[in-house]
Design a protein around this motif. Structure first.
Motif, PDB file in Angstrom:
ATOM      1  N   THR A  16       0.836  -1.210   0.000  1.00 27.85           N
ATOM      2  CA  THR A  16       0.000   0.000   0.000  1.00 27.85           C
ATOM      3  C   THR A  16       0.868   1.256   0.000  1.00 27.85           C
ATOM      4  O   THR A  16       0.590   2.223  -0.730  1.00 27.85           O
ATOM      5  N   ASP A  39      -8.073  -4.118  -1.747  1.00 21.91           N
ATOM      6  CA  ASP A  39      -7.921  -4.767  -0.446  1.00 21.91           C
ATOM      7  C   ASP A  39      -9.009  -4.252   0.497  1.00 21.91           C
ATOM      8  O   ASP A  39      -9.143  -3.038   0.689  1.00 21.91           O
ATOM      9  N   GLN A  41      -9.144  -4.009   3.489  1.00 17.41           N
ATOM     10  CA  GLN A  41      -8.686  -3.159   4.603  1.00 17.41           C
ATOM     11  C   GLN A  41      -8.972  -1.687   4.309  1.00 17.41           C
ATOM     12  O   GLN A  41      -8.970  -0.867   5.212  1.00 17.41           O
TER      13      GLN A  41
HETATM   14 MG   LIG Z   1      -1.794  -3.023   2.112  1.00 17.82          MG
END
Ligand SMILES: [Mg+2]
Ligand SMILES: Nc1ncnc2c1ncn2[C@@H]1O[C@H](COP(=O)(O)OP(=O)(O)OP(=O)(O)O)[C@@H](O)[C@H]1O
Length: 253
Positions: A16, A39, A41
């Motif tokens: 990321t 993702d 997240q």
């Molecule tokens: Mg990541």
């Protein structure tokens, strides 16, 4: 598809962080960049839209059959971001199971405004179906590894093109990036030297371990913006240049 997919079998290696920083560095090089977060997240938004609200993202666009452009927001650095967004368990599952290569290509193509646009995709750690589909349609696959013993064990599979999937000749080239290299540590130094010597051009860059990168991320900024003279900023610039060279050329205006 001018798509760079950033992936790794390992978690927490800096995918990321690199996606956000490379996106900003590519914009500074004159590319128009859309960063897409695959993702759940939903962390990419903290680096590219630090003050933005948690807006709906691509997961809800997929579930509701809406174009992904509905989720795009342009951050202060000029990078367009399509966040994953908050998602229910059903929406996350739908993304993983139902989003096949054709739908994925169509959805991503809908984000492109002209031939010079680049899409850079952040992915969840591991080797799931979504990662495999992204990898199959990308121009460039970038695998992030660390200069540590665990990543070293994966290098033979990486060198033989077996790291994330079985070899398929029509698939695009996969390149490695070594992150968090710390020359003050003997193991890190020796592993990074070994990897660069023995992998014949498959590693396209390395990024030093540099607190400046983590500190910039904590403020929701890119290191090239807040600490342009840092070691990490120079590494990111070099890596962005390599990617820029590998991607289709920008058309003259
Ligand atoms: Mg990541
Ligand atoms: N080169 C670096 N130097 C110092 N810190 C770094 C570097 N790269 C990443 N980090 C830090 O490492 C941590 C993990 O980075 P990041 O979240 O980008 O990893 P990830 O691979 O995306 O993780 P996940 O697999 O959970 O998605 C973060 O705190 C980040 O700031």
């Amino acid at each position: 598809m001018p798509l760079v997919a950033v992936a790794s079998p390992k978690g927490g290696v800096g995918k990321t962080t690199l996606v956000a920083n490379l996106a900003v560095a590519l914009v500074a090089r004159g590319r128009r960049v859309t960063a897409v977060d695959f993702d759940s997240q939903n962390a990419l938004r903290f680096l590219l839209l630090p003050d933005g609200p948690a807006t709906p993202g691509i997961a809800s666009c997929v579930a509701q059959g809406r174009p992904w452009s509905n989720a795009v927001i342009t951050g202060p650095s000029g990078v367009r971001l399509a966040p994953f967004g908050p998602a229910t368990a059903a929406e996350r599952l739908f993304m993983k199971e139902q989003l096949h290569e054709t739908e994925l290509t169509d959805a991503l193509s809908g984000l492109l405004r002209d031939d010079d646009d680049v899409i850079i995709a952040d992915t969840a750690p591991g080797e799931g179906r979504l990662q495999a589909r992204l990898e199959a349609i990308a121009d460039l696959n970038v695998v992030v590894l660390l200069a540590d013993a665990g990543s070293m064990a994966l290098v033979p599979a990486f060198r033989d093109g077996l790291l994330l999937r079985p070899p398929r000749p029509q698939l695009p080239e996969t390149f490695g990036v070594l992150n968090q290299v710390d020359p003050r540590r003997r193991l890190s130094r020796e592993i990074s030297e070994f990897i660069q010597q023995h992998n014949g051009g498959r590693f396209i860059g390395m990024v030093h371990y540099d607190e400046a990168l983590a500190e910039a991320a904590a403020c929701g900024r890119a290191v090239v913006e807040v600490a342009p003279d840092s070691l990490a900023a120079r590494d990111i610039q070099q890596l962005a240049q390599r990617l820029d060279d590998l991607l289709p050329a920008t058309q003259p205006v």
